[in-house]
Design a protein around this motif. Structure first.
Motif, PDB file in Angstrom:
ATOM      1  N   GLY A  12       0.825  -1.213   0.000  1.00 47.86           N
ATOM      2  CA  GLY A  12       0.000   0.000   0.000  1.00 47.86           C
ATOM      3  C   GLY A  12       0.853   1.254   0.000  1.00 47.86           C
ATOM      4  O   GLY A  12       1.630   1.485   0.932  1.00 47.86           O
ATOM      5  N   GLY A  14      -0.184   4.551   0.032  1.00 45.50           N
ATOM      6  CA  GLY A  14      -0.800   5.813   0.466  1.00 45.50           C
ATOM      7  C   GLY A  14       0.186   6.508   1.386  1.00 45.50           C
ATOM      8  O   GLY A  14       1.359   6.133   1.486  1.00 45.50           O
ATOM      9  N   MET A  15      -0.288   7.538   2.096  1.00 46.60           N
ATOM     10  CA  MET A  15       0.612   8.297   2.976  1.00 46.60           C
ATOM     11  C   MET A  15       1.214   7.427   4.065  1.00 46.60           C
ATOM     12  O   MET A  15       2.364   7.619   4.454  1.00 46.60           O
ATOM     13  N   VAL A  16       0.446   6.464   4.570  1.00 48.11           N
ATOM     14  CA  VAL A  16       0.965   5.660   5.680  1.00 48.11           C
ATOM     15  C   VAL A  16       2.115   4.779   5.186  1.00 48.11           C
ATOM     16  O   VAL A  16       3.207   4.766   5.768  1.00 48.11           O
ATOM     17  N   ASP A  37       1.916  -1.717  -4.664  1.00 46.52           N
ATOM     18  CA  ASP A  37       0.552  -1.178  -4.663  1.00 46.52           C
ATOM     19  C   ASP A  37      -0.236  -1.810  -5.800  1.00 46.52           C
ATOM     20  O   ASP A  37       0.312  -2.104  -6.861  1.00 46.52           O
ATOM     21  N   LYS A  38      -1.525  -1.977  -5.568  1.00 44.92           N
ATOM     22  CA  LYS A  38      -2.331  -2.641  -6.600  1.00 44.92           C
ATOM     23  C   LYS A  38      -2.683  -1.720  -7.757  1.00 44.92           C
ATOM     24  O   LYS A  38      -3.068  -2.173  -8.824  1.00 44.92           O
ATOM     25  N   GLU A  39      -2.565  -0.410  -7.546  1.00 43.69           N
ATOM     26  CA  GLU A  39      -2.996   0.535  -8.568  1.00 43.69           C
ATOM     27  C   GLU A  39      -1.837   0.944  -9.483  1.00 43.69           C
ATOM     28  O   GLU A  39      -0.671   0.901  -9.079  1.00 43.69           O
ATOM     29  N   SER A  47      -5.487   8.865   0.425  1.00 43.64           N
ATOM     30  CA  SER A  47      -4.411   9.864   0.566  1.00 43.64           C
ATOM     31  C   SER A  47      -4.430  10.913  -0.536  1.00 43.64           C
ATOM     32  O   SER A  47      -3.894  12.013  -0.345  1.00 43.64           O
ATOM     33  N   ASN A  50      -8.568  13.351   0.032  1.00 49.60           N
ATOM     34  CA  ASN A  50      -9.107  13.862   1.297  1.00 49.60           C
ATOM     35  C   ASN A  50      -9.175  15.391   1.293  1.00 49.60           C
ATOM     36  O   ASN A  50      -8.836  16.034   0.313  1.00 49.60           O
ATOM     37  N   VAL A  53      -6.751  18.841   5.117  1.00 49.33           N
ATOM     38  CA  VAL A  53      -6.634  19.673   6.317  1.00 49.33           C
ATOM     39  C   VAL A  53      -5.570  19.066   7.239  1.00 49.33           C
ATOM     40  O   VAL A  53      -5.652  17.879   7.582  1.00 49.33           O
ATOM     41  N   TRP A 178      -1.811 -10.916  -5.948  1.00 49.17           N
ATOM     42  CA  TRP A 178      -0.649 -11.546  -5.348  1.00 49.17           C
ATOM     43  C   TRP A 178      -1.142 -12.553  -4.321  1.00 49.17           C
ATOM     44  O   TRP A 178      -2.296 -12.502  -3.887  1.00 49.17           O
ATOM     45  N   ALA A 384      -6.821   3.391   9.529  1.00 50.56           N
ATOM     46  CA  ALA A 384      -5.989   4.595   9.327  1.00 50.56           C
ATOM     47  C   ALA A 384      -6.889   5.725   8.826  1.00 50.56           C
ATOM     48  O   ALA A 384      -6.747   6.223   7.711  1.00 50.56           O
ATOM     49  N   ILE A 385      -7.814   6.107   9.694  1.00 49.58           N
ATOM     50  CA  ILE A 385      -8.763   7.172   9.360  1.00 49.58           C
ATOM     51  C   ILE A 385      -8.153   8.528   9.708  1.00 49.58           C
ATOM     52  O   ILE A 385      -7.045   8.600  10.232  1.00 49.58           O
ATOM     53  N   ALA A 388      -4.908  10.410   9.935  1.00 50.99           N
ATOM     54  CA  ALA A 388      -3.708   9.649   9.557  1.00 50.99           C
ATOM     55  C   ALA A 388      -2.898  10.369   8.490  1.00 50.99           C
ATOM     56  O   ALA A 388      -1.675  10.215   8.424  1.00 50.99           O
ATOM     57  N   THR A 390      -2.607  13.770   8.179  1.00 56.30           N
ATOM     58  CA  THR A 390      -1.915  14.815   8.950  1.00 56.30           C
ATOM     59  C   THR A 390      -0.729  14.233   9.728  1.00 56.30           C
ATOM     60  O   THR A 390       0.359  14.784   9.750  1.00 56.30           O
TER      61      THR A 390
HETATM   62  C1  LIG Z   1     -13.249  12.180   2.375  1.00 53.70           C
HETATM   63  C2  LIG Z   1     -12.058  12.116   3.279  1.00 53.70           C
HETATM   64  C3  LIG Z   1     -11.549  13.275   3.880  1.00 53.70           C
HETATM   65  C4  LIG Z   1     -10.461  13.209   4.731  1.00 53.70           C
HETATM   66  N1  LIG Z   1      -9.925  14.369   5.222  1.00 53.70           N
HETATM   67  C5  LIG Z   1      -8.778  14.307   5.936  1.00 53.70           C
HETATM   68  C6  LIG Z   1      -8.125  15.495   6.340  1.00 53.70           C
HETATM   69  O1  LIG Z   1      -8.559  16.592   6.036  1.00 53.70           O
HETATM   70  N2  LIG Z   1      -7.001  15.389   7.095  1.00 53.70           N
HETATM   71  C7  LIG Z   1      -6.469  14.176   7.442  1.00 53.70           C
HETATM   72  O2  LIG Z   1      -5.464  14.137   8.144  1.00 53.70           O
HETATM   73  N3  LIG Z   1      -7.058  13.034   7.033  1.00 53.70           N
HETATM   74  C8  LIG Z   1      -8.166  13.075   6.275  1.00 53.70           C
HETATM   75  N4  LIG Z   1      -8.746  11.924   5.826  1.00 53.70           N
HETATM   76  C9  LIG Z   1      -8.143  10.640   6.194  1.00 53.70           C
HETATM   77  C10 LIG Z   1      -6.897  10.334   5.349  1.00 53.70           C
HETATM   78  O3  LIG Z   1      -7.157  10.532   3.996  1.00 53.70           O
HETATM   79  C11 LIG Z   1      -6.457   8.903   5.625  1.00 53.70           C
HETATM   80  O4  LIG Z   1      -6.349   8.724   7.011  1.00 53.70           O
HETATM   81  C12 LIG Z   1      -5.121   8.546   4.991  1.00 53.70           C
HETATM   82  O5  LIG Z   1      -5.060   8.998   3.670  1.00 53.70           O
HETATM   83  C13 LIG Z   1      -4.903   7.048   5.058  1.00 53.70           C
HETATM   84  O6  LIG Z   1      -3.765   6.719   4.300  1.00 53.70           O
HETATM   85  P1  LIG Z   1      -3.440   5.219   3.955  1.00 53.70           P
HETATM   86  O7  LIG Z   1      -2.071   5.193   3.386  1.00 53.70           O
HETATM   87  O8  LIG Z   1      -3.715   4.358   5.136  1.00 53.70           O
HETATM   88  O9  LIG Z   1      -4.557   4.766   2.894  1.00 53.70           O
HETATM   89  P2  LIG Z   1      -4.679   5.010   1.300  1.00 53.70           P
HETATM   90  O10 LIG Z   1      -4.306   6.361   0.905  1.00 53.70           O
HETATM   91  O11 LIG Z   1      -6.042   4.534   0.944  1.00 53.70           O
HETATM   92  O12 LIG Z   1      -3.621   4.025   0.682  1.00 53.70           O
HETATM   93  C14 LIG Z   1      -3.788   2.635   0.681  1.00 53.70           C
HETATM   94  C15 LIG Z   1      -3.064   2.097  -0.544  1.00 53.70           C
HETATM   95  O13 LIG Z   1      -3.128   0.683  -0.477  1.00 53.70           O
HETATM   96  C16 LIG Z   1      -3.309   0.191  -1.790  1.00 53.70           C
HETATM   97  N5  LIG Z   1      -3.879  -1.152  -1.695  1.00 53.70           N
HETATM   98  C17 LIG Z   1      -5.124  -1.498  -1.294  1.00 53.70           C
HETATM   99  N6  LIG Z   1      -5.270  -2.835  -1.345  1.00 53.70           N
HETATM  100  C18 LIG Z   1      -4.095  -3.341  -1.767  1.00 53.70           C
HETATM  101  C19 LIG Z   1      -3.634  -4.650  -2.036  1.00 53.70           C
HETATM  102  N7  LIG Z   1      -4.420  -5.727  -1.871  1.00 53.70           N
HETATM  103  N8  LIG Z   1      -2.369  -4.805  -2.481  1.00 53.70           N
HETATM  104  C20 LIG Z   1      -1.558  -3.732  -2.670  1.00 53.70           C
HETATM  105  N9  LIG Z   1      -1.952  -2.468  -2.453  1.00 53.70           N
HETATM  106  C21 LIG Z   1      -3.203  -2.275  -1.987  1.00 53.70           C
HETATM  107  C22 LIG Z   1      -4.240   1.209  -2.428  1.00 53.70           C
HETATM  108  O14 LIG Z   1      -4.163   1.161  -3.844  1.00 53.70           O
HETATM  109  C23 LIG Z   1      -3.721   2.512  -1.845  1.00 53.70           C
HETATM  110  O15 LIG Z   1      -2.765   3.117  -2.688  1.00 53.70           O
HETATM  111  C24 LIG Z   1      -9.851  11.953   4.990  1.00 53.70           C
HETATM  112  C25 LIG Z   1     -10.334  10.800   4.361  1.00 53.70           C
HETATM  113  C26 LIG Z   1     -11.418  10.873   3.505  1.00 53.70           C
HETATM  114  C27 LIG Z   1     -11.876   9.622   2.813  1.00 53.70           C
END
Ligand SMILES: Cc1cc2nc3c(=O)[nH]c(=O)nc-3n(C[C@H](O)[C@H](O)[C@H](O)COP(=O)(O)OP(=O)(O)OC[C@H]3O[C@@H](n4cnc5c(N)ncnc54)[C@H](O)[C@@H]3O)c2cc1C
Length: 410
Positions: A12, A14-16, A37-39, A47, A50, A53, A178, A384-385, A388, A390
């Motif tokens: 994955g 994303g930001m995390v 990443d799958k995409e 990420s 959002n 903010v 995978w 990771a809501i 996460a 920020t």
């Molecule tokens: C509408 C909305 C508004 C938000 N506003 C804010 C904000 O203002 N401030 C803030 O701090 N947070 C905000 N958030 C929360 C923030 O966006 C998330 O907490 C953060 O982006 C989570 O990051 P992540 O890396 O966990 O997930 P993601 O960004 O979803 O990344 C996960 C990655 O995993 C990949 N993946 C999934 N399944 C697989 C697999 N089987 N194999 C390989 N790769 C895979 C996906 O393709 C993706 O690239 C908001 C969220 C939403 C939805």
């Protein structure tokens, strides 16, 4: 077809996931890291979708993981963005009670925020109107957070990806299919090649529970996706809030309520949202292409049970937030903050995101905090809501430290 070994495999990007890679490199823990990443591109899910903010840390219960990482994470991400001269709007944020009985929540938020290290001021109506003349407070008070800022999330993801690749991070994109053998610490790709790893971080956002289940981890959890739709003020609209304007949130549910957010690049664009409507598919951003009927049916049944039992104030969520995707209700929510907003001021935005909100089937509640579970040679980042994004740099350190005893580095 080639086999390879890496110290750390991150699922994955994303930001995390990206920030875990960043901190592993930065702290000299490993240079042999693969991110998969799958995409075809990074940033296609939360990420890159959002509100952007950078939260100042006022909502979270002191002691929670969110409270531990939000303030420090926001400071680090803001400095990182500023150093690179990426778009950032340091406009601050003001929180107002839409109903007078919500006024005491301002004191609770102020207390929590100060305990978490946030900078805050309680304002009267005059101070509020000096900043946003059209804003309304039902009680004559508001809470001001000067350190809240707005960035462009996709720009942050893209720049971080670029820098990490320059530092030698191997990124494999488009890896939809995978298979993992957790005990063998191996992952087989669709082309037949095998990646063996020392430790795996599951940072797969909206799919993190499904990935964790493949490791036998977190079976009492499943993800409930909530869609966040945005509207925006039309160009030329006479109302132009200069700062983020939020309602006092319902602290029993993990959504902050529809709010006004100025743009990161300080153009006149102001977005309104996001809503928090049950989604019919985890990645069903538009139309019906990615609907998951079985999941949607199970989730409707689950939400109906929550409503009947009214666990965690769930009835209030349904009455106040579940249907805000309907334009008249969205307008009503916006007018609680700025009564002068008219239907002709609004247009739907192209932006839409889906929250990866975790449900705990044992406690029958939505999880409110981040959750990191250990598995065989692996760490699973569930829930990771917000905040996460920020907190991502500080959250990455916390996740790495939690995994350190398990990680067998050469
Ligand atoms: C509408 C909305 C508004 C938000 N506003 C804010 C904000 O203002 N401030 C803030 O701090 N947070 C905000 N958030 C929360 C923030 O966006 C998330 O907490 C953060 O982006 C989570 O990051 P992540 O890396 O966990 O997930 P993601 O960004 O979803 O990344 C996960 C990655 O995993 C990949 N993946 C999934 N399944 C697989 C697999 N089987 N194999 C390989 N790769 C895979 C996906 O393709 C993706 O690239 C908001 C969220 C939403 C939805």
């Amino acid at each position: 077809m080639s086999n390879r070994h890496c110290d750390v495999l991150i699922l994955g990007g994303g930001m995390v996931g990206l920030c875990i890679a960043h901190q592993l490199l930065d702290r000299g823990i490993s240079r042999n890291i693969t991110l998969l990443d799958k995409e075809p591109e990074l940033g296609l899910h939360s990420s890159g979708r959002n509100s952007g903010v950078l939260h100042a840390g006022l909502y979270y219960k002191p002691g929670s993981l969110k409270a531990q990482v939000c303030v420090a994470g926001a400071r680090r991400l803001r400095a990182w963005v500023e150093e690179r001269q990426l778009p950032i709007n340091p406009c601050g944020k003001v929180i107002v009670p839409p109903r007078a009985e919500l006024d005491p929540q301002l004191d609770l938020l102020a207390k929590r925020g100060l305990a978490n290290g946030a900078q805050l001021e309680l304002w009267d109506e005059m101070q509020l109107h000096q900043l946003i003349p059209e804003a309304r407070t039902a009680s004559g008070r508001a809470l001001w957070s000067p350190n809240t800022a707005v960035v462009k999330p996709i720009k942050v993801v893209q720049r971080l990806q670029q820098e990490l690749q320059e530092q030698g991070l191997r990124i494999l994109r488009g890896q939809q299919h995978w298979q993992v053998q957790p005990q063998a610490m191996q992952l087989k790709l669709q082309d037949g090649s095998v990646i063996s790893y020392g430790h795996l971080f599951n940072c797969s956002g909206l799919q993190a529970d499904r990935v964790a289940h493949q490791f036998g981890v977190g079976r009492q959890y499943s993800l409930l996706p909530f869609k966040g739709l945005y509207w925006q003020l039309k160009p030329g609209c006479p109302i132009q809030p200069r700062a983020n304007l939020y309602p006092v949130p319902d602290l029993d549910v993990p959504f902050l309520g529809v709010h006004f957010t100025p743009s990161a690049d300080q153009t006149p664009l102001v977005s309104i949202g996001p809503t928090a409507t049950p989604a019919w598919g985890r990645e069903n951003y538009r139309g019906l292409q990615a609907v998951e009927p079985a999941m949607a049916a199970a989730n409707v049944a689950l939400l109906a049970r929550q409503y009947l039992a009214n666990r965690g104030g769930f009835r209030r969520y349904v009455h106040e937030q579940a249907f805000l995707a309907l334009p008249p209700l969205l307008l009503g929510a916006a007018q609680q903050l700025i009564p002068a907003v008219r239907p002709e001021h609004l247009e739907i935005s192209q932006k839409v995101g889906i929250r990866s909100q975790l449900f705990n089937h044992s406690s029958q509640r939505l999880e409110d905090d981040f959750l990191c579970l250990p598995g065989p040679a692996s760490t699973h980042v569930l829930n990771a809501i917000s905040p996460a994004f920020t907190a991502s740099f500080a959250l990455a350190d916390l996740i790495i430290d939690g995994a350190a005893s398990q990680m067998a580095m050469p």
